[in-house]
Design a protein around this motif. Sequence first.
Motif, PDB file in Angstrom:
ATOM      1  N   ASP A  75       0.802  -1.225   0.000  1.00  0.00           N
ATOM      2  CA  ASP A  75       0.000   0.000   0.000  1.00  0.00           C
ATOM      3  C   ASP A  75       0.835   1.275   0.000  1.00  0.00           C
ATOM      4  O   ASP A  75       0.296   2.370  -0.101  1.00  0.00           O
ATOM      5  N   GLY A  76       2.138   1.165   0.104  1.00  0.00           N
ATOM      6  CA  GLY A  76       2.998   2.337   0.168  1.00  0.00           C
ATOM      7  C   GLY A  76       3.506   2.764  -1.193  1.00  0.00           C
ATOM      8  O   GLY A  76       3.450   2.033  -2.169  1.00  0.00           O
ATOM      9  N   SER A  77       4.013   3.965  -1.233  1.00  0.00           N
ATOM     10  CA  SER A  77       4.620   4.500  -2.445  1.00  0.00           C
ATOM     11  C   SER A  77       6.110   4.171  -2.452  1.00  0.00           C
ATOM     12  O   SER A  77       6.767   4.170  -1.405  1.00  0.00           O
ATOM     13  N   LEU A  78       6.627   3.897  -3.614  1.00  0.00           N
ATOM     14  CA  LEU A  78       8.062   3.687  -3.789  1.00  0.00           C
ATOM     15  C   LEU A  78       8.672   4.840  -4.592  1.00  0.00           C
ATOM     16  O   LEU A  78       9.775   4.723  -5.119  1.00  0.00           O
ATOM     17  N   LYS A  79       7.958   5.945  -4.651  1.00  0.00           N
ATOM     18  CA  LYS A  79       8.430   7.118  -5.388  1.00  0.00           C
ATOM     19  C   LYS A  79       9.766   7.577  -4.825  1.00  0.00           C
ATOM     20  O   LYS A  79       9.966   7.629  -3.617  1.00  0.00           O
ATOM     21  N   GLY A  80      10.702   7.891  -5.716  1.00  0.00           N
ATOM     22  CA  GLY A  80      12.023   8.354  -5.312  1.00  0.00           C
ATOM     23  C   GLY A  80      12.995   7.222  -5.017  1.00  0.00           C
ATOM     24  O   GLY A  80      14.139   7.472  -4.654  1.00  0.00           O
ATOM     25  N   LYS A  81      12.545   5.987  -5.170  1.00  0.00           N
ATOM     26  CA  LYS A  81      13.399   4.828  -4.912  1.00  0.00           C
ATOM     27  C   LYS A  81      13.744   4.155  -6.238  1.00  0.00           C
ATOM     28  O   LYS A  81      12.929   4.107  -7.151  1.00  0.00           O
ATOM     29  N   THR A  82      14.976   3.658  -6.322  1.00  0.00           N
ATOM     30  CA  THR A  82      15.481   3.060  -7.565  1.00  0.00           C
ATOM     31  C   THR A  82      15.836   1.599  -7.311  1.00  0.00           C
ATOM     32  O   THR A  82      16.512   1.284  -6.333  1.00  0.00           O
ATOM     33  N   PHE A  83      15.396   0.753  -8.217  1.00  0.00           N
ATOM     34  CA  PHE A  83      15.547  -0.692  -8.065  1.00  0.00           C
ATOM     35  C   PHE A  83      16.241  -1.313  -9.271  1.00  0.00           C
ATOM     36  O   PHE A  83      15.885  -1.027 -10.416  1.00  0.00           O
ATOM     37  N   ALA A  84      17.204  -2.175  -8.999  1.00  0.00           N
ATOM     38  CA  ALA A  84      17.818  -3.031 -10.016  1.00  0.00           C
ATOM     39  C   ALA A  84      17.455  -4.462  -9.628  1.00  0.00           C
ATOM     40  O   ALA A  84      17.510  -4.831  -8.453  1.00  0.00           O
TER      41      ALA A  84
END
Length: 168
Positions: A75-84
Amino acid sequence: MKKIGLFYSFHSVKTKQQAQKIIAALGAENIEEVNVEEADEATFKKYSNYILAVPTWFDGELPNYWDEFLPAVEDGSLKGKTFALYGGGDQKGYAENFVDGLGIMADFIEARAGKVIGFTSTEGYEFEGSKAARGDQFVGLALDIENQAALTGERIEAWTEQLKKEFK
Protein backbone atom coordinates in the motif's frame (compact mmCIF):
# COMPACT_ATOMS: atom_id res chain seq x y z
CA MET A 1 26.66 6.43 -4.97
CA LYS A 2 24.22 6.06 -2.06
CA LYS A 3 24.27 2.87 0.00
CA ILE A 4 22.42 0.05 -1.80
CA GLY A 5 20.22 -2.44 0.01
CA LEU A 6 20.83 -5.86 -1.56
CA PHE A 7 17.83 -8.02 -0.69
CA TYR A 8 18.11 -11.76 -1.28
CA SER A 9 17.50 -15.06 0.47
CA PHE A 10 20.58 -16.00 2.48
CA HIS A 11 19.39 -19.63 2.17
CA SER A 12 19.47 -19.78 -1.64
CA VAL A 13 22.92 -21.05 -2.63
CA LYS A 14 22.94 -19.89 -6.26
CA THR A 15 21.39 -16.51 -5.49
CA LYS A 16 23.88 -15.96 -2.68
CA GLN A 17 26.81 -16.79 -5.00
CA GLN A 18 25.52 -14.25 -7.50
CA ALA A 19 25.06 -11.68 -4.73
CA GLN A 20 28.68 -12.12 -3.66
CA LYS A 21 29.84 -11.46 -7.25
CA ILE A 22 27.69 -8.32 -7.37
CA ILE A 23 29.10 -7.10 -4.06
CA ALA A 24 32.67 -7.71 -5.27
CA ALA A 25 31.98 -5.78 -8.48
CA LEU A 26 30.24 -2.81 -6.83
CA GLY A 27 32.36 -2.70 -3.68
CA ALA A 28 31.30 -3.95 -0.26
CA GLU A 29 31.39 -0.40 1.10
CA ASN A 30 28.47 0.48 -1.21
CA ILE A 31 26.17 -2.40 -0.23
CA GLU A 32 24.26 -3.61 2.80
CA GLU A 33 23.07 -7.20 2.55
CA VAL A 34 19.58 -7.93 3.82
CA ASN A 35 18.02 -11.37 4.16
CA VAL A 36 14.64 -10.85 2.51
CA GLU A 37 13.28 -13.75 4.56
CA GLU A 38 13.80 -11.67 7.72
CA ALA A 39 13.18 -8.17 6.35
CA ASP A 40 10.44 -5.94 7.63
CA GLU A 41 8.82 -2.82 6.22
CA ALA A 42 11.08 -0.43 8.15
CA THR A 43 14.24 -2.13 6.91
CA PHE A 44 12.96 -2.13 3.36
CA LYS A 45 12.01 1.54 3.36
CA LYS A 46 15.32 2.85 4.72
CA TYR A 47 17.08 2.70 1.34
CA SER A 48 16.83 4.82 -1.80
CA ASN A 49 18.72 2.33 -3.97
CA TYR A 50 17.99 -1.38 -4.10
CA ILE A 51 19.15 -4.53 -5.76
CA LEU A 52 16.55 -7.26 -5.44
CA ALA A 53 17.29 -10.92 -6.15
CA VAL A 54 14.16 -12.37 -7.68
CA PRO A 55 14.60 -15.93 -8.93
CA THR A 56 11.66 -17.48 -10.74
CA TRP A 57 10.15 -20.56 -9.17
CA PHE A 58 8.15 -23.29 -10.86
CA ASP A 59 5.94 -22.06 -13.71
CA GLY A 60 6.74 -18.35 -13.44
CA GLU A 61 6.12 -17.65 -9.76
CA LEU A 62 7.81 -15.46 -7.18
CA PRO A 63 9.61 -17.31 -4.38
CA ASN A 64 7.47 -17.75 -1.25
CA TYR A 65 9.54 -15.24 0.73
CA TRP A 66 8.76 -12.45 -1.75
CA ASP A 67 5.06 -13.43 -1.80
CA GLU A 68 5.05 -13.22 1.99
CA PHE A 69 6.97 -9.93 2.18
CA LEU A 70 5.41 -7.79 -0.58
CA PRO A 71 2.06 -7.25 1.20
CA ALA A 72 3.99 -5.30 3.87
CA VAL A 73 4.85 -2.61 1.29
CA GLU A 74 1.90 -3.11 -1.05
CA ASP A 75 0.00 0.00 0.00
CA GLY A 76 3.00 2.34 0.17
CA SER A 77 4.62 4.50 -2.45
CA LEU A 78 8.06 3.69 -3.79
CA LYS A 79 8.43 7.12 -5.39
CA GLY A 80 12.02 8.35 -5.31
CA LYS A 81 13.40 4.83 -4.91
CA THR A 82 15.48 3.06 -7.56
CA PHE A 83 15.55 -0.69 -8.07
CA ALA A 84 17.82 -3.03 -10.02
CA LEU A 85 16.60 -6.61 -10.35
CA TYR A 86 18.40 -9.86 -11.01
CA GLY A 87 17.27 -13.42 -10.92
CA GLY A 88 17.69 -16.90 -12.22
CA GLY A 89 15.54 -18.99 -14.45
CA ASP A 90 15.76 -21.99 -16.76
CA GLN A 91 15.22 -20.98 -20.38
CA LYS A 92 15.01 -24.58 -21.61
CA GLY A 93 13.01 -26.23 -18.84
CA TYR A 94 10.64 -23.29 -18.43
CA ALA A 95 10.84 -21.62 -21.84
CA GLU A 96 7.28 -20.24 -21.63
CA ASN A 97 7.96 -18.22 -18.49
CA PHE A 98 11.69 -17.63 -18.34
CA VAL A 99 12.58 -15.24 -15.48
CA ASP A 100 8.93 -14.20 -15.06
CA GLY A 101 9.72 -13.28 -11.45
CA LEU A 102 11.70 -10.26 -12.67
CA GLY A 103 8.71 -9.02 -14.65
CA ILE A 104 6.30 -9.58 -11.78
CA MET A 105 8.57 -7.62 -9.43
CA ALA A 106 9.15 -4.80 -11.94
CA ASP A 107 5.39 -4.41 -12.41
CA PHE A 108 4.90 -4.32 -8.62
CA ILE A 109 7.57 -1.62 -8.21
CA GLU A 110 6.42 0.54 -11.11
CA ALA A 111 2.77 0.37 -9.98
CA ARG A 112 3.97 2.07 -6.78
CA ALA A 113 5.97 4.76 -8.63
CA GLY A 114 9.39 3.12 -8.11
CA LYS A 115 12.01 3.34 -10.83
CA VAL A 116 13.49 0.16 -12.33
CA ILE A 117 16.99 0.34 -13.85
CA GLY A 118 19.52 -2.18 -15.11
CA PHE A 119 17.68 -3.43 -18.18
CA THR A 120 19.66 -6.00 -20.19
CA SER A 121 19.43 -7.43 -23.68
CA THR A 122 17.47 -10.59 -24.46
CA GLU A 123 20.11 -11.44 -27.08
CA GLY A 124 21.86 -14.73 -26.40
CA TYR A 125 18.88 -16.34 -24.68
CA GLU A 126 16.45 -18.86 -26.16
CA PHE A 127 12.99 -18.80 -24.60
CA GLU A 128 9.37 -18.69 -25.73
CA GLY A 129 7.94 -16.10 -23.37
CA SER A 130 8.79 -13.97 -20.36
CA LYS A 131 6.97 -11.39 -18.25
CA ALA A 132 10.44 -9.86 -17.79
CA ALA A 133 10.89 -9.10 -21.50
CA ARG A 134 9.97 -5.66 -22.80
CA GLY A 135 10.78 -5.60 -26.45
CA ASP A 136 14.36 -6.77 -26.81
CA GLN A 137 15.29 -6.17 -23.16
CA PHE A 138 14.75 -7.80 -19.80
CA VAL A 139 13.74 -5.58 -16.86
CA GLY A 140 16.89 -6.71 -15.07
CA LEU A 141 19.70 -9.22 -15.23
CA ALA A 142 18.49 -12.65 -16.34
CA LEU A 143 20.76 -15.50 -15.28
CA ASP A 144 20.47 -19.14 -16.31
CA ILE A 145 22.81 -21.25 -14.21
CA GLU A 146 21.27 -24.45 -15.58
CA ASN A 147 22.09 -23.79 -19.23
CA GLN A 148 24.51 -20.85 -19.41
CA ALA A 149 26.54 -20.94 -16.21
CA ALA A 150 29.73 -20.01 -18.07
CA LEU A 151 28.20 -16.63 -19.01
CA THR A 152 27.17 -15.64 -15.47
CA GLY A 153 30.40 -13.91 -14.46
CA GLU A 154 30.65 -11.72 -17.54
CA ARG A 155 26.93 -10.90 -17.41
CA ILE A 156 27.21 -9.79 -13.78
CA GLU A 157 30.34 -7.74 -14.55
CA ALA A 158 28.69 -5.91 -17.47
CA TRP A 159 25.50 -5.34 -15.47
CA THR A 160 27.28 -3.93 -12.43
CA GLU A 161 29.25 -1.54 -14.66
CA GLN A 162 25.91 -0.36 -16.03
CA LEU A 163 24.51 0.04 -12.50
CA LYS A 164 27.42 2.26 -11.49
CA LYS A 165 26.21 4.73 -14.10
CA GLU A 166 22.47 4.34 -13.43
CA PHE A 167 22.38 4.45 -9.61
CA LYS A 168 22.56 7.99 -8.28
